[in-house]
Design a protein around this motif. Structure first.
Motif, mmCIF file in Angstrom:
data_model
loop_
_atom_site.group_PDB
_atom_site.id
_atom_site.type_symbol
_atom_site.label_atom_id
_atom_site.label_comp_id
_atom_site.label_asym_id
_atom_site.label_seq_id
_atom_site.Cartn_x
_atom_site.Cartn_y
_atom_site.Cartn_z
ATOM 1 N N PHE A 239 -16.945 41.792 37.782
ATOM 2 C CA PHE A 239 -17.562 42.994 38.349
ATOM 3 C C PHE A 239 -16.895 43.359 39.677
ATOM 4 C CE2 PHE A 239 -21.934 42.002 36.210
ATOM 5 C CZ PHE A 239 -21.340 42.209 34.970
ATOM 6 N N ALA A 240 -16.601 42.348 40.486
ATOM 7 C CA ALA A 240 -15.977 42.602 41.787
ATOM 8 C C ALA A 240 -14.606 43.244 41.622
ATOM 9 C CB ALA A 240 -15.862 41.298 42.572
ATOM 10 N N LEU A 241 -13.810 42.744 40.688
ATOM 11 C CA LEU A 241 -12.474 43.302 40.477
ATOM 12 C C LEU A 241 -12.550 44.732 39.946
ATOM 13 C CD1 LEU A 241 -10.724 40.150 38.977
ATOM 14 C CD2 LEU A 241 -10.303 41.180 41.220
ATOM 15 N N GLU A 242 -13.523 45.012 39.105
ATOM 16 C CA GLU A 242 -13.699 46.372 38.598
ATOM 17 C C GLU A 242 -14.120 47.325 39.727
ATOM 18 O OE1 GLU A 242 -13.298 47.810 35.305
ATOM 19 O OE2 GLU A 242 -11.991 46.068 35.436
ATOM 20 N N LEU A 266 -18.193 49.449 33.884
ATOM 21 C CA LEU A 266 -19.382 48.677 34.244
ATOM 22 C C LEU A 266 -20.656 49.462 33.974
ATOM 23 C CD1 LEU A 266 -18.269 46.922 37.566
ATOM 24 C CD2 LEU A 266 -18.202 46.059 35.226
ATOM 25 N N ARG A 267 -20.589 50.785 34.141
ATOM 26 C CA ARG A 267 -21.790 51.568 33.842
ATOM 27 C C ARG A 267 -22.193 51.397 32.375
ATOM 28 N NH1 ARG A 267 -21.326 57.454 36.889
ATOM 29 N NH2 ARG A 267 -20.247 56.731 38.762
ATOM 30 N N MET A 335 -25.789 44.924 39.715
ATOM 31 C CA MET A 335 -24.974 45.963 39.090
ATOM 32 C C MET A 335 -25.837 46.994 38.365
ATOM 33 S SD MET A 335 -22.001 47.134 38.783
ATOM 34 C CE MET A 335 -21.093 45.756 39.420
ATOM 35 N N ILE A 336 -26.978 46.567 37.842
ATOM 36 C CA ILE A 336 -27.873 47.503 37.162
ATOM 37 C C ILE A 336 -28.380 48.543 38.150
ATOM 38 C CG2 ILE A 336 -30.060 47.710 35.920
ATOM 39 C CD1 ILE A 336 -29.580 44.873 34.856
ATOM 40 N N TYR A 341 -28.114 54.043 40.275
ATOM 41 C CA TYR A 341 -28.030 54.938 41.419
ATOM 42 C C TYR A 341 -26.792 55.824 41.326
ATOM 43 C CZ TYR A 341 -28.431 56.408 46.316
ATOM 44 O OH TYR A 341 -28.569 57.154 47.470
ATOM 45 N N ALA A 342 -25.659 55.238 40.901
ATOM 46 C CA ALA A 342 -24.418 56.003 40.811
ATOM 47 C C ALA A 342 -24.502 57.085 39.740
ATOM 48 C CB ALA A 342 -23.249 55.061 40.512
ATOM 49 N N GLU A 343 -25.258 56.829 38.687
ATOM 50 C CA GLU A 343 -25.343 57.775 37.571
ATOM 51 C C GLU A 343 -26.286 58.935 37.882
ATOM 52 O OE1 GLU A 343 -24.094 58.846 33.665
ATOM 53 O OE2 GLU A 343 -23.389 57.380 35.135
#
Length: 941
Positions: A239-242, A266-267, A335-336, A341-343
């Motif tokens: 996840f960090a690298l993405e 990731l989304r 990440m969830i 939030y990003a979406e």
């Protein structure tokens, strides 16, 4: 897939493959090296496959045959597929050694050209797999590697498990990796041998993640961004690298308060589950994702009336973690929350923050949400944010204060008071305090590009200088510009001249100039009524005078401690409190020094002042090291180094101290590595003060490691550097005794005595009792090497007693060790119980190992009784020999072995051998026998 004996992979994995996994990797490698098996387990993306490949690469070279498979979810329903990957290419190699029934069943299973199955051919298939592995092992060790064990088809898992439980001592090792979300890996051990080591891979720390991102090419990320990546990824490497990739592809970095860009890859992991929620439930989760510490009560206060039912639905879908104890609403993975939030559309985000700006109970949280719900400039919002930043600062949360000040600047009109750039520079100051130097540097440089106000420009220049740390050569060109912007304003000039003090120390290495600059800065600050800068300048002047051994140091410390005091300086790492600590520890007042620095550390932790915390951690570690509490000193030094590397503050200084702590209570090889790294960085920074300190740590580690010649080279250079710097107080680096001891062991008696005499004069002038005792210990070695064993014994006994009374436990133990060695060299039999007891009390493991080695040697080859070394008459006329050479030659004539000579003269066997080589060359002879002949007047042709 099967890889046979021509299996070739790099002997060592790439550095990024085991970042943050060194201990686990070593444990797994040792297990495989013993012939055992390993099961790696942990959540998706945590790094299992990477570690598995690294282990296979390293351990595969010792196996004749490497069998591999990597099953997938889409193929997990196909029976025997994993078995075919593992054994398909090697079956022909062993087919002639399998019974016909077993071979037929196995061929049918692997090729699918028959009707073999576990129900019909169960026993034959089980025995066939076991026989195949045994047959392969008859030709050499076998390594079986399987990734994603959770997708192993049941038939293959059953057959492998049957064989694994019956292989016994057969040289077949198994290396598996399996995805688990909790600790439920037990069922996967069915396919592994009984002695399998289960290794769980957990989240990476922030420092480890920063290193991983650097290694993968995502360099130059601000530490605040790395912190956000670590929080959002939950320490998951994938996840960090993405997230790092998404940031690299994003032209504009996120502003304060904005989320990290979450890549589509990731989304997709969570959005399919989010789509199963109702619209209202999604809005409830959005409010929860926007909150700092969401609870059901907070969600209700924010207008989410059906929060219980909607969060329960989310928990059933695995989006929220159940919290049976307590009201917290926690996402199953950070990440969830980030993806949710990003979406969300910007309008919905602002609505969530608007609801939380009235629902949150904490005024700092309310102000933050108000800012994120507001667009454009708004003086009222800016004022509330500035007030919240002050509250966060008082609470010891400078990182939060920096973010709030940046938000306040965004909402402040161009001509507001304070100005937007003034607020940004306040954020830079808070970022420096929090250890976020990259963020502070970026803020300051942006301010310099905009503002024309002299006070703001000088503040920005100072921020850029402070973020350089000890690498002041990188910002040397800034000082003329800062002086020009300061004009004739004494307050601004005081700020610049305070930094010029550090430049004189670190760049020029000129203590006299630094002392003058500090005094001038204090004078300017006093004229301007700037008590804060005046106190800092006085404290720095006191530290300089202490290092110089200047008689005014105590008086300057008293001036720096006079009222009125500024609370910001009282606990500052460059303040009077720390100056007093340095004076106490150099004056052998260890209990008072410990109490002082411990109180300072407690206070800065309360305020969240990370930069000062790094310094004070080192101070506590240094005090414990002097006191002989090596285990605690090592723990504190390592903690300081981790924090220094995480923040980029004081890395060289922390590496130097950790090197000394490793040499005392840890691993000498690690001490050598750290000292060399510190020296390299100090030289790159042009920091002569820390070049000398790193060299002193390196020389000490080399002495502990037994490399006398290297120790002499390093410590001689320390002497040269400190003479050039004008450092005269031997309590500053305490390397003088080490240099004298190394010189004695190398046969340089005269130089050792010179070091002792010069240093003793300085220590007597400054009343440095512990330094004088260590010098006496070193001088005793000189006397022992000069043939004065009785005087050496008396001096060592006195030195040990004085060091013990002063509380220097490790130095006391070293004196006891020297005593035992001297007595062993004199009588051939002595007890090492006393030094062993003292080193054990100190937890000084490297020294304890040296005692054990000396005790073993002493029982093998006893030395002769002590006696003054006299030069036989036959050598009196050989003036070409140096003093040490004549003594060695004299003992050779007495029939002493090299080891006995080393014990008598208190030098190493290697030094004896080198000295004899010089004797042979000078006298034109070839052997020890020729020395005896010379003494008898029978020179060989």
């Amino acid at each position: 897939m099967t890889v046979r004996r021509d299996f070739k992979e790099p002997a060592r994995c790439r550095p990024d493959q085991v970042i943050g996994r060194e201990e686990l990797f070593t444990a797994a490698r040792e297990q495989l090296g013993r012939g055992g098996s390993v099961l790696l387990h942990g959540p998706a993306g945590i790094g299992k496959s990477t570690v598995l490949r690294a282990l296979a690469a390293e351990c595969g070279g010792t196996a004749r045959t490497v069998l591999r498979c990597s099953p997938t979810e889409s193929e997990s329903h196909l029976p025997f597929l994993a078995l075919a990957d593992l054994l398909g290419l090697v079956l022909d190699e062993v087919s002639d050694r399998l019974p016909a029934a077993q071979l037929t069943a196995l061929e049918s299973a692997l090729t699918g050209r028959g009707e073999s199955n576990l129900q019909r051919d169960g026993l034959a298939l089980r025995l066939a797999v076991l026989s195949t592995l045994r047959a392969l092992a008859d030709s050499g060790p076998v390594l079986l590697v399987a990734d994603d064990l959770q997708w192993l088809d049941p038939a293959s898992a059953e057959l492998l498990g049957f064989a694994a439980r019956r292989l016994g001592d057969t040289p077949v090792r198994m290396l598996f990796a399996v995805r688990t979300e909790g600790e439920e890996y037990d069922r996967h051990l069915r396919a592994s041998p009984p002695d399998t080591l289960a290794v769980r891979l957990g989240p990476l720390s922030r420092a480890q993640m920063s290193t991983l991102l650097d290694h993968r090419g995502y360099t130059g990320l601000p530490r605040s961004t790395v912190r956000d990546i670590h929080r959002t990824s939950g320490g998951n490497a994938l996840f960090a690298l993405e997230l790092g990739r998404a940031l690299a592809e994003n032209v504009t970095p996120p502003r304060p308060g904005e989320p990290l860009p979450v890549p589509t890859s990731l989304r997709a992991l969570v959005l399919n589950r989010l789509e199963m929620l109702s619209d209202e439930a999604r809005r409830t989760l959005l409010v929860a994702s926007a909150g700092a510490r969401p609870t059901l009560a907070l969600l209700h206060a924010a207008g989410r009336d059906n929060a219980e039912a909607e969060t329960a639905q989310a928990a059933e879908l695995g989006l929220l973690a159940t919290e049976p104890e307590g009201p917290a609403v926690r996402f199953a993975h950070p990440m969830i929350s980030a993806a949710l939030y990003a979406e969300a559309p910007a309008q919905e985000r602002r609505a969530a923050h608007a609801a939380l700006s009235t629902a949150a109970s904490d005024p700092i949280e309310r102000a933050r949400h108000l800012a994120l719900a507001t667009t454009g400039t708004d003086p009222e919002v800016a004022a509330r944010l500035a007030e919240a930043a002050a509250q966060a600062r008082d609470r010891g949360a400078p990182s939060v204060a920096a973010q709030l000040s940046l938000l306040a600047a965004r909402h402040t009109p161009a001509h507001g008071t304070p100005s937007p750039d003034g607020l940004r520079l306040a954020a830079a100051d808070d970022a420096i305090t929090a250890g976020e130097l990259d963020l502070a540097r970026d803020i300051a440089r942006e301010a310099l590009a905009r503002t024309t106000v002299p006070a703001e420009r000088v503040r920005a220049w100072i921020a850029v200088i402070e973020t350089a740390g000890h690498a002041m050569t990188e910002v040397d060109s800034i000082f003329p510009q800062a002086l020009a912007d300061a004009g004739d304003d004494p307050k601004l000039l005081a700020l610049v001249h305070y930094q010029l003090t550090w430049r004189a120390l670190l760049v020029e290495g000129d203590f006299d100039e630094a002392r003058e600059e500090a005094g001038y800065a204090a004078e300017l600050a006093a004229r301007a009524g700037d008590r804060y800068t005046e106190l800092l300048a006085l404290a720095l002047k006191a530290q300089i005078e202490t290092l110089m051994g200047h008689p005014d140091a105590p008086a300057t410390i008293r001036r720096a401690l006079e009222e009125p005091q500024d609370p910001r300086v009282a606990c500052h790492h460059n303040g009077a409190g720390y100056s007093r600590f340095r004076w106490l520890i150099m004056s052998d007042q260890l209990p008072e020094a410990r109490a002082t620095v411990t109180a300072l550390l407690r206070e800065v932790r309360r305020h969240g002042w990370v930069e000062s915390e790094v310094h004070f951690l080192r101070g506590v570690a240094e005090t414990e090291l002097h006191s002989g509490h090596c285990g605690r000193a090592l723990d504190l030094a390592r903690e300081s180094l981790r924090l220094a590397r995480d923040t980029g503050i004081g890395e060289v200084a922390s590496a130097v101290l950790t090197s000394l702590a490793e040499a005392a209570g840890g691993e000498v090889d690690r001490a050598l590595t750290l000292a060399r790294e510190a020296m390299e960085h100090a030289e790159e920074d042009g920091d002569q003060m820390y070049v000398s300190r790193a060299l002193a740590a390196l020389g000490h580690a080399q002495l502990v490691a037994g490399d006398t010649e290297a120790a002499v080279r390093s410590l001689r250079r320390v002497r040269e550097v400190e003479q050039g710097l004008g450092i005269t107080d031997p309590a500053r680096g305490r390397w003088h005794g080490d240099l004298a001891e190394a010189l004695v062991r190398g046969g340089e008696i005269a130089e050792a005595q010179d070091v002792i005499d010069v240093t003793r004069e300085q220590a007597l002038r400054l009343d440095r009792e512990s330094v004088l005792a260590v010098l006496d210990r070193a001088e005793a070695l000189v006397r022992a090497a000069s043939g004065q064993p009785e005087a050496a014994l008396a001096q060592l006994t006195s030195a040990q007693d004085r060091l013990g009374k002063l509380g220097y436990g490790l130095e006391e133990a070293r004196a006891a060790f020297a005593l035992a060695q001297l007595r062993s060299g004199a009588s051939g039999r002595t007890s090492y119980d006393e030094p062993a007891r003292l080193f054990r009390r100190c937890r000084a493991l490297p020294w304890l190992r040296r005692v054990e080695a000396a005790a073993e040697v002493g029982t093998v080859e006893p030395a002769p009784a002590p006696a003054p070394v006299t030069t036989p008459d036959g050598l009196d006329s050989l003036d070409g020999l140096a003093s040490m050479e004549r003594q060695v030659a004299a003992l050779v004539m007495e029939g002493a072995t090299n080891r006995e000579i080393a014990g008598r003269l208190f030098i190493s066997v290697k030094t004896v051998e080198a000295t004899l080589t010089r004797v042979y060359r000078k006298l034109g002879i070839r052997s020890r026998v020729d020395i005896v002949r010379l003494a008898a007047g029978r020179r060989t042709p």
